[in-house]
Every structure is written in C-alpha cells, then in structure tokens.
Design a protein around this motif. Structure first.
Motif, mmCIF file in Angstrom:
data_model
loop_
_atom_site.group_PDB
_atom_site.id
_atom_site.type_symbol
_atom_site.label_atom_id
_atom_site.label_comp_id
_atom_site.label_asym_id
_atom_site.label_seq_id
_atom_site.Cartn_x
_atom_site.Cartn_y
_atom_site.Cartn_z
ATOM 1 N N LEU A 124 0.823 -1.203 0.000
ATOM 2 C CA LEU A 124 0.000 0.000 0.000
ATOM 3 C C LEU A 124 0.863 1.262 0.000
ATOM 4 N N THR A 125 1.976 1.227 0.732
ATOM 5 C CA THR A 125 2.880 2.376 0.741
ATOM 6 C C THR A 125 3.435 2.624 -0.651
ATOM 7 N N MET A 126 3.839 1.554 -1.319
ATOM 8 C CA MET A 126 4.356 1.678 -2.683
ATOM 9 C C MET A 126 3.309 2.303 -3.605
ATOM 10 N N MET A 127 2.067 1.846 -3.507
ATOM 11 C CA MET A 127 1.005 2.366 -4.362
ATOM 12 C C MET A 127 0.659 3.807 -4.009
ATOM 13 N N ASP A 158 -7.286 -6.925 -7.695
ATOM 14 C CA ASP A 158 -8.166 -8.053 -7.406
ATOM 15 C C ASP A 158 -8.870 -7.816 -6.067
ATOM 16 N N PRO A 159 -9.876 -8.630 -5.721
ATOM 17 C CA PRO A 159 -10.676 -8.364 -4.512
ATOM 18 C C PRO A 159 -9.893 -8.420 -3.206
ATOM 19 N N THR A 160 -8.694 -8.978 -3.212
ATOM 20 C CA THR A 160 -7.936 -9.053 -1.959
ATOM 21 C C THR A 160 -7.385 -7.705 -1.530
ATOM 22 N N ALA A 161 -7.300 -6.742 -2.475
ATOM 23 C CA ALA A 161 -6.714 -5.439 -2.141
ATOM 24 C C ALA A 161 -7.609 -4.264 -2.488
ATOM 25 N N SER A 162 -8.732 -4.504 -3.174
ATOM 26 C CA SER A 162 -9.529 -3.395 -3.695
ATOM 27 C C SER A 162 -10.064 -2.491 -2.588
ATOM 28 N N HIS A 163 -10.430 -3.064 -1.444
ATOM 29 C CA HIS A 163 -10.997 -2.239 -0.364
ATOM 30 C C HIS A 163 -9.928 -1.343 0.274
ATOM 31 N N TYR A 164 -8.687 -1.830 0.333
ATOM 32 C CA TYR A 164 -7.606 -0.996 0.862
ATOM 33 C C TYR A 164 -7.257 0.125 -0.120
ATOM 34 N N LEU A 165 -7.163 -0.226 -1.409
ATOM 35 C CA LEU A 165 -6.798 0.761 -2.414
ATOM 36 C C LEU A 165 -7.896 1.803 -2.610
ATOM 37 N N LYS A 166 -9.136 1.424 -2.351
ATOM 38 C CA LYS A 166 -10.227 2.417 -2.422
ATOM 39 C C LYS A 166 -9.995 3.518 -1.388
ATOM 40 N N LEU A 167 -9.550 3.169 -0.204
ATOM 41 C CA LEU A 167 -9.264 4.167 0.828
ATOM 42 C C LEU A 167 -8.102 5.065 0.408
ATOM 43 N N VAL A 219 -6.164 10.331 -1.864
ATOM 44 C CA VAL A 219 -5.366 11.065 -2.854
ATOM 45 C C VAL A 219 -6.248 11.920 -3.768
ATOM 46 N N PHE A 220 -7.324 11.336 -4.291
ATOM 47 C CA PHE A 220 -8.151 12.034 -5.272
ATOM 48 C C PHE A 220 -9.390 12.686 -4.658
ATOM 49 N N GLY A 221 -9.761 12.251 -3.451
ATOM 50 C CA GLY A 221 -10.938 12.815 -2.801
ATOM 51 C C GLY A 221 -12.171 11.973 -3.073
ATOM 52 N N PRO A 222 -12.982 11.692 -2.029
ATOM 53 C CA PRO A 222 -14.190 10.864 -2.207
ATOM 54 C C PRO A 222 -15.145 11.414 -3.254
ATOM 55 N N LEU A 231 -11.228 0.539 -10.211
ATOM 56 C CA LEU A 231 -11.675 1.779 -9.585
ATOM 57 C C LEU A 231 -11.484 2.930 -10.567
ATOM 58 N N PHE A 232 -12.531 3.698 -10.775
ATOM 59 C CA PHE A 232 -12.538 4.789 -11.750
ATOM 60 C C PHE A 232 -12.727 6.103 -10.989
ATOM 61 N N TYR A 233 -11.712 6.979 -11.092
ATOM 62 C CA TYR A 233 -11.747 8.296 -10.449
ATOM 63 C C TYR A 233 -11.488 9.376 -11.491
ATOM 64 N N GLN A 234 -11.918 10.574 -11.191
ATOM 65 C CA GLN A 234 -11.602 11.750 -11.992
ATOM 66 C C GLN A 234 -10.669 12.658 -11.211
ATOM 67 N N LYS A 235 -9.920 13.494 -11.932
ATOM 68 C CA LYS A 235 -9.028 14.443 -11.258
ATOM 69 C C LYS A 235 -9.839 15.560 -10.599
ATOM 70 N N SER A 236 -10.899 15.994 -11.276
ATOM 71 C CA SER A 236 -11.731 17.074 -10.749
ATOM 72 C C SER A 236 -13.091 17.031 -11.429
ATOM 73 N N SER A 237 -13.971 17.922 -11.043
ATOM 74 C CA SER A 237 -15.300 17.997 -11.647
ATOM 75 C C SER A 237 -15.246 18.492 -13.089
ATOM 76 N N ARG A 238 -14.065 18.890 -13.556
ATOM 77 C CA ARG A 238 -13.888 19.350 -14.929
ATOM 78 C C ARG A 238 -13.594 18.188 -15.886
ATOM 79 N N ARG A 239 -13.820 16.965 -15.443
ATOM 80 C CA ARG A 239 -13.540 15.793 -16.290
ATOM 81 C C ARG A 239 -14.196 15.941 -17.658
ATOM 82 N N LYS A 240 -13.459 15.565 -18.688
ATOM 83 C CA LYS A 240 -13.958 15.695 -20.052
ATOM 84 C C LYS A 240 -15.163 14.785 -20.258
#
Length: 303
Positions: A1-4, A26-35, A40-43, A73-82
């Motif tokens: 997780l630190t590396m990511m 994969d499902p073994t790490a998705s819940h940790y990476l979601k946090l 980083v990107f904001g909920p 997991l799909f995130y945007q940088k900001s509300s200005r997403r294309k």
C-alpha cells in the motif's frame, strides 16, 4: 500500500484537471486501495467501481466460491472531467430476432419505419418525437454499459493475443476503458504497463501514449510487440532509461545484473532469442493502473 500510495500521489500530480484514472486490482486489495484513492483524489471524485467478471472454463472443485472477478476503480481528477463517451451493449438475440427483418441499410429502424412495418408497436410507444426520422432502434447501440462487465474473458493460454506475461489483460478490456475516457489525439499513460496492452490499444485507437515499467524485460517486450503489431505504421516513439552507451550499460550491470541480462537479451539475433522458452518470474507481477491525459508524445520509460 505504501508503494502504491507514493505512485498515486505522483499520478494525481501529472494528471490534467480534465483527466481520469482507472486502477485495476483483485478483490484481496480493492478495499484498501479504495481508501488510498479516496485520500489522494478525494471521495467526491470517485466515479465507479467496475466489476470485471469472467466465466470459468473447467478447473478443479474447491471449498469456496470460485474467485472470478476483479475490481477496476474509476476516479476523476476534478469535476472538470472531459465528457464521458458512452458505449453500448449489443442488442439481445430476442430483439434481433423480432426486429432484425425491419432494419434498414444502416442497420437502424426509425420511428417512421416502425410506424410502417409495426403499427401495433408504434401505437403503444410513449413520447413519440415530432421528427419521425429519428432513430428508434440501432443494431449497434443496445443498452449503455453499466459497471458490471461479464462479456470480456481473461487471457488464457491458447488465446491469439496470449504472450505468457502473468498480468496480461485483454485488449478488449483496455479498449473499453480508453474509448470511454479519451478521444483521438489524447494521451494515455500506463505507469505499470507490463507487456504493453494499454499502449498497443492506445496506438490502434489513435491516442498518444506513455508507458512505464521497472523491468527491462517489459520494455523489450513492449517494443517488440508494438513493432510486430504495427510495423512501419507505428508512430515515432522513444525509450527513456535504457543504456545508451558502454558506461550506462556497465552501470546497469553493477546495479542489477538480472535486469542487465534482460536488457542484453534484446541484442541477440532473433534465432538465438527464440531458441528456448523463457519463463517470466513472478517478481515481475504488479497491479495495472491506467491514466488518461492530454499532454505528451509516445514514449517508453524504465524506472
């Protein structure tokens, strides 16, 4: 997780305000990476949790429900997403069977054509437009895709695109993602690009690309894959981080003799390089993430 986490912070930094990022796990790490992604990107910039599921072909019985899906997991940088490019499922077999004979030369049925060929169905419609030349049914546009993707098989031995790389993803999976969040001429960045599937798909779809990987094995594999696939049609690109002279080659050998071996292997004639099968070690595995931006030319980089 630190590396990511360290790398996700850097991805956030270089991503344009209009850009998007897809993180596969994969499902073994998705819940940790979601946090981590929320931090980083904001909920508020969370867009989707996509479930990529695939059918089982054979296999032995196990004492648990077989694990047959991964998370993207799909995130945007900001509300200005294309603007998002909507993609559609194919029409169902039952719909094609019922309305297929009435499709015109463009494989569509307009409201006017429906009125002429199926007056009973037309009479039951609600919200009929004034312009009856508008399309009512398009063979190539079924329901829009949701966040559940059961139609893309995982790569298996014997598949045409199988390269033997342990974390290889299907081209169709990357095609759906790249089409959704970029347009022709945009830049697609894959900072864990492995065997280069994202780069090959981006090249085919007319996007510019940046690929990064830590192993010289991956860089060499990507280079050969792109050259073999596109030949003289491949757009100009550059490799950053490869030894360019004797001094830098000696420095790589002193730093990591194993990586030096993989780098040196590409200089052998094809006859020698393909004479024996090469087993790719498990240490080359990594999660795959995809970033779409709009700023840089095609390049490969070893980090």
């Amino acid at each position: 997780l630190t590396m990511m986490a360290i790398r996700l912070v850097e991805m956030h930094r270089v991503l344009k305000p209009t850009g998007s990022i897809y993180l596969h796990c994969d499902p073994t790490a998705s819940h940790y990476l979601k946090l981590v992604m929320d931090a980083v990107f904001g909920p508020r910039n969370f867009v989707n949790e996509i479930v990529w599921c695939y059918e089982d072909i054979g296999g032995r019985s196990v004492s648990y429900f077989k694990r047959k899906h991964d998370i993207i997991l799909f995130y945007q940088k900001s509300s200005r997403r294309k603007p998002f490019n909507i993609q559609h499922k194919p029409l169902s077999e039952s719909t094609l069977k019922r309305y297929g004979p009435y499709l015109d030369n463009l494989r569509r049925i307009t409201y006017q054509r429906l009125k002429e060929t199926n007056p009973g169905v037309f009479a039951k419609l609600k919200g009929i437009p004034e312009d009856l030349n508008q399309v009512w049914l398009d063979r190539d546009k079924g329901q829009p895709w949701g966040d559940w993707w059961p139609d893309i098989s995982a790569i298996r031995r014997g598949f045409r695109e199988h390269l033997g790389y342990p974390t290889q993803k299907p081209e169709f999976l990357l095609e759906r993602i790249i089409k959704a969040s970029s347009d022709e001429g945009d830049v697609v960045m894959d900072p864990f690009c492995g065997c280069g599937t994202a780069l090959a798909v981006a090249e085919r779809l007319g996007r510019r690309w940046i690929g990064i990987d830590i192993t010289h094995l991956a860089i060499s594999l990507m280079r050969h894959r792109l050259e073999d696939t596109f030949g003289p049609e491949l757009a100009p690109s550059e490799v950053i981080g490869d030894p360019k002279d004797l001094h830098s080659a000696r420095a790589l050998a002193e730093h990591d003799r194993y990586q030096f071996e993989w780098w040196a292997l590409k200089w052998l004639p094809d006859q020698l390089r393909t004479r024996r099968k090469v087993r790719i070690p498990a240490s080359t595995e990594c999660s795959t993430s995809l970033m779409t931006t709009q700023a840089r030319p095609r390049r490969l980089s070893s980090r």
